[in-house]
Design an enzyme around this catalytic site. Structure first.
Site, short mmCIF file in Angstrom:
data_model
loop_
_atom_site.label_atom_id
_atom_site.label_comp_id
_atom_site.label_asym_id
_atom_site.label_seq_id
_atom_site.Cartn_x
_atom_site.Cartn_y
_atom_site.Cartn_z
N ARG A 137 -18.27 0.03 5.25
CA ARG A 137 -19.38 -0.61 4.55
C ARG A 137 -20.07 -1.63 5.45
O ARG A 137 -21.28 -1.85 5.32
CB ARG A 137 -18.86 -1.28 3.28
CG ARG A 137 -19.94 -1.95 2.43
CD ARG A 137 -19.36 -2.47 1.12
NE ARG A 137 -18.25 -3.39 1.34
CZ ARG A 137 -18.39 -4.68 1.61
NH1 ARG A 137 -19.60 -5.22 1.74
NH2 ARG A 137 -17.32 -5.46 1.77
N HIS A 139 -1.38 -5.66 2.18
CA HIS A 139 -2.58 -6.48 2.11
C HIS A 139 -2.24 -7.86 1.56
O HIS A 139 -1.41 -7.98 0.65
CB HIS A 139 -3.63 -5.84 1.21
CG HIS A 139 -4.64 -5.01 1.94
ND1 HIS A 139 -4.87 -3.68 1.65
CD2 HIS A 139 -5.48 -5.32 2.95
CE1 HIS A 139 -5.81 -3.22 2.45
NE2 HIS A 139 -6.21 -4.20 3.25
N GLU A 166 0.83 -1.20 0.00
CA GLU A 166 0.00 0.00 0.00
C GLU A 166 0.86 1.26 0.00
O GLU A 166 1.81 1.37 0.76
CB GLU A 166 -0.95 0.00 1.19
CG GLU A 166 -1.95 -1.15 1.20
CD GLU A 166 -2.93 -1.09 0.04
OE1 GLU A 166 -3.03 -0.04 -0.63
OE2 GLU A 166 -3.60 -2.12 -0.19
N CYS A 173 -8.36 -1.55 7.92
CA CYS A 173 -6.98 -1.62 7.40
C CYS A 173 -6.43 -0.23 7.12
O CYS A 173 -5.32 0.11 7.54
CB CYS A 173 -6.94 -2.47 6.13
SG CYS A 173 -7.09 -4.24 6.44
#
Length: 213
Positions: free
Chosen positions: A89, A165, A79, A142
């Site tokens: 979500r 990830h 990342e 995350c």
């Protein structure tokens, strides 16, 4: 000293490969003589950041790499950017579901990882491990911990840090579907490669790994 973190299971999953991979990477690196600690973080907004902050204060690491699950991705994702937003979500493991809230009120819009991500990408490919540079860690826990980490390290410029990830494990996906996965040993060795690269690389490599969209 190196600090590696993974997450506890969340959603409907019974395991989280990020934590399993972090523990295995710790063992691989300890066998090479490195001082490594592994920490399982709660998949909870706020609480995860507080746990990480306490660990950084306790261990005083020189390198911190946090890992998490990105189900559906086929590669280890290095990342690049953490953004100052929580937009969940689904609820976290304590039912919290922040929407459009800042990770750190009044903090910078974003932070870049301080890992040599392009050099790590090169070394992962050399090792035969599928990898990519990712431009987004999402807006769930995350990204929350990635941003919190880089905010902590902003006052510790000698400490490098970032977020990785990992995909699902093979046992987490249906053999009849097309959801990608990766063996645990490949994930763990991938994390170990990132650590080794970060320890020996001061200036990052320059190679194309961007995204069109």
């Amino acid at each position: 000293m190196i600090l590696l973190t993974g997450f506890e299971p969340f959603g409907n999953e019974d395991i989280n490969p990020s934590w399993l991979a972090v523990r295995r990477a710790r063992d691989i690196l300890r066998a090479e003589g490195l001082d490594v600690e592994a920490l399982e973080l709660p998949c909870v907004f706020g609480e995860s950041a507080a746990t990480l902050s306490q660990a950084i204060g306790t261990f005083n690491p020189d390198l911190v790499i946090c890992a998490g699950l990105a189900g559906g991705r086929s590669r280890i994702s290095l990342e690049r950017v953490a953004i100052n937003i929580d937009d969940a979500r689904i609820p976290d493991n304590k039912g919290r579901k922040p929407v459009d809230e800042e990770v750190v009120p009044g903090g910078p819009v974003a932070y870049f990882a301080t890992l040599p991500i392009k050099a790590a990408l090169r070394d992962l490919r050399i090792a035969g491990i599928k990898a990519e540079v990712s431009q987004s860690a999402g807006t769930y826990v995350c990204n929350h911990i990635f941003y919190a980490l880089m905010h902590f390290l902003a006052s510790r410029p000698s400490v490098r840090g970032g977020f990785v990830h990992v995909p699902y494990l093979p046992e987490q996906v249906s053999t009849e579907g097309d959801t990608p996965s990766m063996p645990l040993e490949s994930m763990a060795e991938g994390l170990a490669v990132v650590v080794r690269t970060a320890l020996r690389t001061q200036a990052d490599a320059k190679l194309s790994a961007g995204a069109i969209h």
